[in-house]
Write a protein that holds these residues in place. Structure first.
Motif, PDB file in Angstrom:
ATOM      1  N   ASP A 235      -3.629   8.388   2.306  1.00  0.00           N
ATOM      2  CA  ASP A 235      -3.820   9.671   1.621  1.00  0.00           C
ATOM      3  C   ASP A 235      -4.208  10.761   2.606  1.00  0.00           C
ATOM      4  O   ASP A 235      -3.751  11.914   2.489  1.00  0.00           O
TER       5      ASP A 235
ATOM      6  N   SER B 280       8.473   9.691  -6.010  1.00  0.00           N
ATOM      7  CA  SER B 280       7.308  10.281  -6.673  1.00  0.00           C
ATOM      8  C   SER B 280       7.457  11.791  -6.636  1.00  0.00           C
ATOM      9  O   SER B 280       7.670  12.371  -5.572  1.00  0.00           O
TER      10      SER B 280
ATOM     11  N   GLU C   1       0.835  -1.195   0.000  1.00  0.00           N
ATOM     12  CA  GLU C   1       0.000   0.000   0.000  1.00  0.00           C
ATOM     13  C   GLU C   1       0.871   1.247   0.000  1.00  0.00           C
ATOM     14  O   GLU C   1       1.829   1.357   0.769  1.00  0.00           O
ATOM     15  N   GLY C   2       0.519   2.208  -0.876  1.00  0.00           N
ATOM     16  CA  GLY C   2       1.257   3.458  -0.924  1.00  0.00           C
ATOM     17  C   GLY C   2       2.684   3.255  -1.390  1.00  0.00           C
ATOM     18  O   GLY C   2       3.129   2.142  -1.707  1.00  0.00           O
TER      19      GLY C   2
ATOM     20  N   HIS D  40      -0.668   2.191  -4.912  1.00  0.00           N
ATOM     21  CA  HIS D  40      -1.988   1.814  -4.394  1.00  0.00           C
ATOM     22  C   HIS D  40      -2.370   2.780  -3.275  1.00  0.00           C
ATOM     23  O   HIS D  40      -1.882   2.679  -2.154  1.00  0.00           O
ATOM     24  N   HIS D  41      -3.257   3.693  -3.613  1.00  0.00           N
ATOM     25  CA  HIS D  41      -3.669   4.703  -2.631  1.00  0.00           C
ATOM     26  C   HIS D  41      -4.766   4.133  -1.729  1.00  0.00           C
ATOM     27  O   HIS D  41      -5.663   3.417  -2.179  1.00  0.00           O
ATOM     28  N   THR D  42      -4.681   4.455  -0.425  1.00  0.00           N
ATOM     29  CA  THR D  42      -5.745   4.112   0.529  1.00  0.00           C
ATOM     30  C   THR D  42      -6.172   5.386   1.237  1.00  0.00           C
ATOM     31  O   THR D  42      -5.418   6.374   1.295  1.00  0.00           O
TER      32      THR D  42
ATOM     33  N   TYR E  46       3.116  12.764  -5.004  1.00  0.00           N
ATOM     34  CA  TYR E  46       2.439  11.528  -4.601  1.00  0.00           C
ATOM     35  C   TYR E  46       0.930  11.637  -4.750  1.00  0.00           C
ATOM     36  O   TYR E  46       0.260  10.654  -5.070  1.00  0.00           O
ATOM     37  N   ARG E  47       0.396  12.805  -4.561  1.00  0.00           N
ATOM     38  CA  ARG E  47      -1.064  12.949  -4.579  1.00  0.00           C
ATOM     39  C   ARG E  47      -1.653  12.551  -5.927  1.00  0.00           C
ATOM     40  O   ARG E  47      -2.756  12.004  -5.994  1.00  0.00           O
TER      41      ARG E  47
END
Length: 650
Positions: A180, A164, A149-150, A174-176, A167-168
């Motif tokens: 976030d 990155s 994740e992330g 894999h964003h959670t 990152y946004r």
């Protein structure tokens, strides 16, 4: 062929001045902006194109030199930071302090807004925040990232560095919601993460991040990777040190346990030897109490089963707690109650008494076991003491047992043997016959013998009952006291019949027979567990008694009336006799007495005041009439105390 630079002249041209200025700026470590501004300044001064071209080329070379110098400086700073980190690791004492230093250096060297380090949690299959520097968000500092994740979860899973720019908006990860939200609250945009590697194992991730979009160069990635390697070494070293410390602590604890066990064994052996020597040389209970108190560094009191003190050393008088004694008796262990240690003294399941320790509320387990062993030694001493006493009691008891129930007691032999045992039969003595449940008769005999020693008397067994002969002139009180005390000690009813007192050996058979009749009467009257003599049984005692002396009975029943008549010359006794002879009829009584009926009533009211309000109940009336008849039989005249009327007509 192209023309070369102009020949030097006595006065330097604009280009030469510009070059000299560039060199001075480099020497002064001027910013790159000042170097780049030189061609523009020369153009503003109106230099010709050739000089401008020359100056532009020199400026470009100066900027290149500046970049090389900056790179060298940066590399030097990085090396210094790495050396400092290595020095921290060499003197590693506090893992948290080393990790905070690494994260702080990563933030400084990369010029990042935030740096942080996460560690993998194998049990939870995720990675959690361990150290941060520059962070302002509590939610971000408490983040946990699942593997994959992330950006950080991906680094932890793949063991590869990831960067990155923003990152946004980076869709590679894999964003959670939780990640976030934490990143957004911290305001991070550009993020770089590198793995913490120990051999083939990935133990966490080291990050550098900015709050604006940022491209991370290979040099920045390499630098952060070097710091991550140092952090991994620090963590691995700390784990090894912690393991060594834990192992060392366990070894020290084992050694301490072994030393304590050895010391406990030594003390137990020493205590065993000291107490054994006491027992073997026949020491008394006082010596044993003093030795136990010295061994345990406190005060000790030894009590009998009835709570009476047998010995005491180094303490004021104490009373063993009943609840503590009961608990100790139940499980055989010492019990602490109200700052007192109590341990029951037992022979199997038979209670022999108790020992109480004062001044030591902090008994260790070894000392507690020593205290419990002391109870066993005390039991042994008490058993030996009882064995000696029982042997002596058999000798003393032979004085009372006789050859058979029907045989006469040899007065001369009895007197002589009693004198040898320190018993003077010429003093007034009472005899008590004791009975209890058959299963407890051996204990009753032992307790009776102990009472005999305390009271300077004799104890034995006759006709299946315990018999006690003691100096006493109040057999009824003796019987009641024995019944109450021994019932409490045995936990079962003890019935005691007593008779006496008698002086010399001759009356003893008759006194014993009377005490035995009294015992049987108590059972017949359903007074098991009580103690009394013949006088206490009222008119039944008079009937059972074989001695002619009825005065004590008459005195007990009619004493107040007799005393009143004697002091005042009244006729209460004569009125009382007439009242009963006339069938308790007031009218017939006044005719027999030749007085007014009111006089009879007044006299009987006075009798009630003297004998009590229940004087005319059936039971009391029967005793009163019997006492009147006995009094009449023992007087020569008509039994009247006097004939003169009193002042009030009584």
């Amino acid at each position: 062929m192209a023309a070369g630079p102009p020949a030097p002249a006595d006065t330097p041209g604009p280009a030469a001045v510009a070059v000299r200025r560039l060199l001075d700026l480099l020497a002064a470590d001027a910013p790159a902006q000042e170097l780049a501004a030189q061609p523009a300044r020369l153009r503003a001064d109106g230099a010709d194109p050739a000089d401008l071209a020359w100056t532009a080329a020199a400026t470009e070379a100066a900027l290149t030199v500046r970049r090389v110098l900056d790179q060298y400086r940066r590399r030097e700073a990085e090396l210094v930071a790495l050396y400092d980190t290595a020095g921290d690791l060499a003197g590693l004492r506090d893992l948290d302090a080393v990790l905070r230093a690494i994260v702080r250096r990563a933030r400084t060297l990369l010029g990042a807004d935030v740096a942080y380090l996460t560690l993998n949690d194998p049990a939870a299959h995720d990675t959690f925040m361990r150290v941060t520097d520059g962070s302002v968000s509590a939610a971000f500092q408490q983040l946990r990232l699942g593997l994959g994740e992330g950006l950080g979860g991906l680094v932890a899973q793949t063991a590869r560095p990831y960067a990155s720019r923003d990152y946004r908006t980076d869709a590679r990860f894999h964003h959670t919601g939780a990640i976030d939200d934490g990143v957004a609250e911290e305001g991070l945009r550009g993020i770089l993460g590198v793995p913490l590697r120990v051999g083939e194992e990935i133990i966490g991730v080291l990050f550098a991040a900015d709050r604006t979009p940022r491209e991370f160069t290979p040099d920045a990635i390499a630098l952060l990777g070097s710091l991550a390697d140092h952090a991994a070494v620090a963590i691995d070293t700390a784990r090894l040190l912690e393991g060594q410390r834990t192992a060392l602590a366990r070894v020290e604890a084992a050694n301490e346990t072994a030393r304590a066990h050895s010391e406990a064994l030594r003390r137990a052996s020493d205590a065993h030897d000291r107490l054994t020597r006491l027992v073997l040389r026949g020491a008394g209970i006082d010596d044993v109490a003093a030795e136990i108190a010295a061994l345990l560094g406190g005060g000790l009191a030894v009590h009998d089963t009835d709570g009476s003190e047998l010995a005491r050393a180094g303490t004021d008088p104490v009373t063993p707690r009943a609840e503590a004694l009961a608990a100790s008796h139940a499980d055989g262990r010492a019990v602490l109650t109200d700052s007192l240690w109590t341990c029951a003294v037992l022979a199997g399941t038979e209670p022999l008494g108790s020992i109480t320790l004062t001044g030591r509320t902090d008994l260790s387990e070894a000392d507690r076991r020593l205290f419990e062993r002391a109870a066993l030694v005390t039991a042994l001493v008490l058993l030996m003491r009882r064995s000696v006493a029982e042997t002596e009691d058999r000798v003393r008891g032979d004085l009372l047992a006789g050859p058979s129930p029907a045989a006469r007691w040899d007065s001369g032999s009895l007197t002589l043997r009693a004198r040898r045992l320190g018993v003077d039969l010429n003093r007034p003595h009472a005899v008590a016959v004791l009975d209890c449940d058959p299963s407890l008769r051996s204990r009753l005999s032992a307790e009776t013998a102990r009472r005999a020693r305390v009271l300077d008397g004799l104890a034995g067994t006759r006709q299946g009952h315990a018999v006690l002969l003691v100096p006493c002139d109040r057999p009824g009180t003796l019987a009641a006291t024995l019944a109450a005390d021994l019932t409490r000690v045995l936990g079962s009813p003890v019935t005691v019949g007593a008779a006496g007192p008698g002086q010399g050996p001759d009356p003893l058979p008759a006194i014993h027979a009377e005490a035995l009749r009294c015992l049987r009467a108590l059972h017949a009257l359903d007074r098991t567990g009580d103690g009394a003599d013949i006088a206490d049984l009222g008119f039944l005692g008079v009937l059972l008694g074989d001695r002619a002396d009825v005065t004590p009975y008459v005195e007990r029943v009619l004493g107040p009336v007799l005393a009143y008549d004697a002091e005042r010359g009244t006729e209460l006794l004569r009125t009382l006799r007439a009242y009963y002879e006339q069938g308790t009829s007031l009218s017939r009584a006044k005719e027999a007495l030749h007085v007014h009926v009111n006089t009879v009533v007044q006299r009987l009211d006075r009798v009630a005041q003297l004998l009590g309000p229940d004087w005319n109940t059936p039971a009391r009336a029967l005793e009163t009439q019997l006492a009147l008849r006995l009094l009449q039989l023992t007087r020569d005249g008509d039994g009247e105390a006097g004939t003169r009327p009193g002042p009030s007509g009584e």
